[in-house]
Scaffold this active site. Sequence first.
Site, PDB file in Angstrom:
ATOM      1  N   ASN A 127       1.484  -2.570   6.045  1.00  0.00           N
ATOM      2  CA  ASN A 127       2.804  -1.942   6.041  1.00  0.00           C
ATOM      3  C   ASN A 127       2.963  -1.055   7.281  1.00  0.00           C
ATOM      4  OD1 ASN A 127       5.147  -0.484   5.475  1.00  0.00           O
ATOM      5  ND2 ASN A 127       4.183   0.765   3.892  1.00  0.00           N
ATOM      6  N   HIS A 136       2.091   4.901  -0.268  1.00  0.00           N
ATOM      7  CA  HIS A 136       1.296   6.015  -0.792  1.00  0.00           C
ATOM      8  C   HIS A 136       1.399   6.114  -2.316  1.00  0.00           C
ATOM      9  CE1 HIS A 136       5.316   7.713   0.032  1.00  0.00           C
ATOM     10  NE2 HIS A 136       5.099   8.472  -1.029  1.00  0.00           N
ATOM     11  N   GLU A 162       5.914  14.785  -3.686  1.00  0.00           N
ATOM     12  CA  GLU A 162       6.829  14.122  -4.617  1.00  0.00           C
ATOM     13  C   GLU A 162       6.653  14.638  -6.038  1.00  0.00           C
ATOM     14  OE1 GLU A 162       6.739   9.867  -4.251  1.00  0.00           O
ATOM     15  OE2 GLU A 162       7.196   9.947  -2.108  1.00  0.00           O
TER      16      GLU A 162
END
Length: 170
Positions: A127, A136, A162
């Site tokens: 990627n 991730h 996140e």
Amino acid sequence: MTVYTTLDSPLGELLLVGEESATAKGGTALAALTVPGRKNGAVVKDDWAEDADAFAEITAQLRSYFDGRLTHFDIECTGSSSEFQRRVWKALEAIPYGSTLTYGDIATRIGAPKAAVRAVGTAIGANPLLVVRPCHRVIGANGALTGYAGGLERKRQLLDLESSRRTAWT
């Protein structure tokens, strides 16, 4: 024409590489986003033009993401890949912000047998768009952080970012 710029971030200086595009917001489609020390990451070439303005829309979205205000990117991407990589990368893009899946989960989502976990891992490792295409968010079957081209410490940083922001949103 290939253009590039750099952007300071919590992960270090990011290298953004793009191609001019009539359909992309801001006029640039993102081809690569590389962190310092990334294995097989993009490296500036002599025939590329440095143009921070070409990445105004992309850098604004990245800054909003790192500030916790953006949970989904709306960035046109470009580059070559195999059909299998495209399927894996599309599955990555569908992982919700603040969530994780395993490599086996990705294999199942793209209709590949569980035995394809290594092939899925290879596609994820290829990627070129770290952060924007959220590889991730993929973890090992036992919940361990594994296999991030930007380094496991950066993977932990992104998941922590996140996770903390997700709590604030709910």
